[in-house]
Write a protein that holds these residues in place. Sequence first.
Motif, mmCIF file in Angstrom:
data_model
loop_
_atom_site.group_PDB
_atom_site.id
_atom_site.type_symbol
_atom_site.label_atom_id
_atom_site.label_comp_id
_atom_site.label_asym_id
_atom_site.label_seq_id
_atom_site.Cartn_x
_atom_site.Cartn_y
_atom_site.Cartn_z
ATOM 1 N N VAL A 35 0.780 -1.121 0.116
ATOM 2 C CA VAL A 35 -0.014 0.474 0.159
ATOM 3 C C VAL A 35 0.945 1.581 -0.031
ATOM 4 O O VAL A 35 0.542 1.972 -1.238
ATOM 5 C CB VAL A 35 -1.139 -0.299 1.600
ATOM 6 N N MET A 36 2.037 0.962 0.713
ATOM 7 C CA MET A 36 2.754 2.087 0.386
ATOM 8 C C MET A 36 3.810 2.255 -0.369
ATOM 9 O O MET A 36 4.844 3.073 0.481
ATOM 10 C CB MET A 36 3.775 2.188 1.983
ATOM 11 N N VAL B 7 -9.807 3.444 3.721
ATOM 12 C CA VAL B 7 -8.712 3.757 2.800
ATOM 13 C C VAL B 7 -7.747 3.247 2.695
ATOM 14 O O VAL B 7 -7.324 2.738 1.097
ATOM 15 C CB VAL B 7 -8.569 5.379 2.731
ATOM 16 N N GLU B 8 -7.468 2.462 3.406
ATOM 17 C CA GLU B 8 -6.275 1.104 3.411
ATOM 18 C C GLU B 8 -6.894 0.651 2.788
ATOM 19 O O GLU B 8 -6.121 -0.233 1.454
ATOM 20 C CB GLU B 8 -5.844 0.849 4.601
ATOM 21 N N THR B 9 -7.763 -0.233 2.658
ATOM 22 C CA THR B 9 -8.607 -0.956 1.989
ATOM 23 C C THR B 9 -8.445 -0.733 0.383
ATOM 24 O O THR B 9 -7.950 -1.644 -0.436
ATOM 25 C CB THR B 9 -9.946 -1.444 2.364
ATOM 26 N N LEU B 10 -9.044 0.076 -0.120
ATOM 27 C CA LEU B 10 -9.520 1.436 -0.951
ATOM 28 C C LEU B 10 -7.576 1.095 -1.969
ATOM 29 O O LEU B 10 -7.755 0.542 -3.415
ATOM 30 C CB LEU B 10 -10.150 2.287 -1.083
ATOM 31 N N ALA B 11 -6.758 1.230 -1.330
ATOM 32 C CA ALA B 11 -5.771 1.665 -1.637
ATOM 33 C C ALA B 11 -4.800 0.385 -2.134
ATOM 34 O O ALA B 11 -3.803 0.404 -3.291
ATOM 35 C CB ALA B 11 -4.019 2.326 -0.837
ATOM 36 N N ASN B 12 -5.127 -1.003 -1.228
ATOM 37 C CA ASN B 12 -4.865 -2.343 -2.073
ATOM 38 C C ASN B 12 -5.210 -2.338 -3.231
ATOM 39 O O ASN B 12 -5.335 -3.260 -4.019
ATOM 40 C CB ASN B 12 -5.392 -3.121 -0.656
ATOM 41 N N ILE B 13 -6.311 -2.342 -3.975
ATOM 42 C CA ILE B 13 -7.067 -2.815 -4.600
ATOM 43 C C ILE B 13 -7.050 -2.306 -6.308
ATOM 44 O O ILE B 13 -5.710 -2.798 -7.265
ATOM 45 C CB ILE B 13 -8.302 -1.752 -4.662
ATOM 46 N N PRO C 169 10.461 4.224 16.804
ATOM 47 C CA PRO C 169 8.521 4.083 15.958
ATOM 48 C C PRO C 169 8.842 4.292 14.808
ATOM 49 O O PRO C 169 9.420 5.461 14.392
ATOM 50 C CB PRO C 169 7.952 5.251 17.059
ATOM 51 N N GLY C 170 7.456 4.403 13.811
ATOM 52 C CA GLY C 170 7.405 4.946 12.991
ATOM 53 C C GLY C 170 6.508 3.887 12.150
ATOM 54 O O GLY C 170 5.236 3.113 13.365
ATOM 55 N N LEU C 171 6.246 4.172 11.002
ATOM 56 C CA LEU C 171 4.727 3.870 10.217
ATOM 57 C C LEU C 171 5.666 2.757 9.701
ATOM 58 O O LEU C 171 6.356 3.287 8.867
ATOM 59 C CB LEU C 171 4.475 4.802 9.274
ATOM 60 N N ILE C 172 4.915 1.250 9.904
ATOM 61 C CA ILE C 172 5.890 0.348 9.361
ATOM 62 C C ILE C 172 4.347 -0.920 8.707
ATOM 63 O O ILE C 172 3.070 0.134 8.433
ATOM 64 C CB ILE C 172 5.477 -0.946 10.083
ATOM 65 N N GLU C 173 4.747 -1.195 7.584
ATOM 66 C CA GLU C 173 3.681 -2.208 6.437
ATOM 67 C C GLU C 173 4.368 -3.609 6.641
ATOM 68 O O GLU C 173 5.274 -4.076 6.770
ATOM 69 C CB GLU C 173 3.840 -1.401 5.266
#
Lengths: 551, 193
Positions: free
Chosen positions: A123-124, A327-333, A367-371
């Motif tokens: 996604v990211m 929105v995360e779901t949608l960004a996968n599409i 710390p931070g944003l991870i996927e």
Amino acid sequence: MKPADIIHLAETELDAQRSYKHRINVCCSSGCIPFGALKVLKAFEDAVKEFGVQKECKVARTGCIGTCSVGPAVMIEPGNYLYQSVTPEKAREIVRDHVVLGLPVKDMLYGSKAYFEKQHRLVMKNAGKIDPYRIEDYIAAGGYSALVKCLIKMSPKDVIDEVWLSGLRGRGGAGFKIGQKWTFVARAHRSPKYIVANLDEGDPGVFANRTLAEADPHAILEGMLIAAYATEANKGYIYIRAEYPLAVDTLKKAIDKAKAMNLIGQNILETSFSFDIELRLGAGAFVAGEETAILASVEGNRANPRPRPPYPAASGLWKSPTLIDNVETLANIPQIISHGGLWFSKIGSPTCSGTKCFSLTGKVNNPGLIEVPMGITLKEVIYDIGGGVPDNKKFKAVLVGGPSGGCLPDTMLDLPIDYESLTKAGAIMGSGGIVVIDEDSCMVDTAKFFIDFCVEESCGKCTPCRVGLHKIQETYARIIGGVGKPEDIQFLRSSCGYIQEASLCGLGQTAPNPVLTTMRYFGNEYNEHILQKKCAAGKCSFKHNVKEAEI
Amino acid sequence: MALLYFIYKNRSVPYSVVQRKALFKAENRRDSEMLKEDNRKVMLEKTIKEHQYQASSLLEILHKTQELYGYINKDLLSFVAESLKLPPSHVYGVAAFYNYFRLKQPGEHVVTTCLGTACYVKGAEEIISAVEKEFKVQRGNTTADGRLSVFITRCIGACAMAPSIVVDDEVIGKATKEIIIERIKLLLEGKKP
């Protein structure tokens, strides 16, 4: 604009990008701007001019790179050199040494390699690489090609079949199968149909959706467009928190750009497909993230949930069929459409395909944003990616899933992250918050903090949530005030059961989770508080506060 | 100082300095009088018109009102209710439901402490208690002289640099009580930090 123009534009843009030898990506997301990212961006632009390398070095303003604790972060391509805590003075040094002389400044590079190794960016994938304000950047990175593919080659049913095949589940927390949800809406033969993209990330300690909107807004728009094509919807709303000014601004500009290029509006890309997208600002209500409450809020009312059925797929916004997706779901599409559902279903664990973005915060080193791919264990997330607990403190618990999630102890660290395992352990996936708690925190106090939050955010419509949570709050005030009784434990347990069973919406049904999990895994702390009036962490004062205990 | 603050607060509004001075005078008059005179009302009306007087745009209009005036008082609420042909009770109900809308005038300087999970775990509660004690003001309120408001909020999304505290629109990450108290003192003395 025609579909072929998109492909042409991508090629021209890629050619333009290839003419640069270096690309400096300066993270200008909400995490880095307070540390002076905009000044750093300006310094890089000035330095590039000063050394006369404008023609071979591009300075780009990008979204989140992911290492929010060491901002402003700067990534230099090729080679993905990540610089941490860059200042305007250091920017000049980096341009001089790295870009002009070709010698990376070693002592400023980000240290933890493991932080990225265990991640899987899906996604990211564009975050920190493209300029969110330039639609051309997104198109060059393959953006909108999935939409073109849908419009030219696929029927709405093909699109839904592909999403079914991918096994994608809702990323908003409940984990509902997206293929099924879309089928329900597609089958509703009434018009108009609406799509609501949920960006009301009310959970404290969570910023994954905001980061996505700031870094790659067009992925959300493209996902919405494909969803609209598949379900034959006419109008979409993105419901976003007003507390996220930068994300609002980014999305607004992205929508304007897409409209100007005929990607949103009437007869998109000169086909018969039309769809309009509008932003709706939330106003700081946690409950508004709930499926039916968000509808009330978009309609301009108080965000009160309503009973289901009828489900929004049958009767949602203004009683029309409505599709609500995170929105995360949608960004996968777009990726599912580009690479195929089968490809997607192989990522992650067998029951949960794909990846999930988490905001990793609290007492961790990185710390931070991870996927991460679904099915990764909590231990890997906290120790390998997060780098463990700082200052040689002892790990105590990890809170998964926001204020209505659960606190899990160190014995549960081998738990794989997927919907079923988390629910079994008493936590929830929620919107993707992982907060690490060390020995300095008292679990009774922490549970009280979440109950306080839920009491404040309860909309007050149904009694179990409104009164029940209040009673629990009073009990906690007594325990922390030093006048707790042994029967309080039983009282907490039974009221939690009632609230879970009888509440109308997700807020009430999940609000007791922190209480139940802390009692389940840290029962000894409750006993210490009640029987010995002792708090091992030293957080609770045991000064009986009459006002607080007798509300 | 108050004037500077006012200009600063309204910096997104494209007025000339002269107009701003007039506005500032209006601010000191009674609120209802002010409503009639300045052109913020014109801008608000324009926004309502853009939304075609739709009841469903209530939230958007309340957002605009707060953006223009800094807070939403009774007169403004009745004005919005009248324009959208909604019962005033409904408009008040909606405005009071959402935490984001301020129904009371905030102080000259605003300190907002994030009390999200990450900030709480990292000790934001101690910072806000220290601020409350130092400046003799309770959270959610303004000091008696109207110079400092202390608010709390649930998560501003700057969790990786917790605890984070917003002092007059500036986010201070990895805050300590010493830094914050020092910063507020400077602001109250009218010095630029």
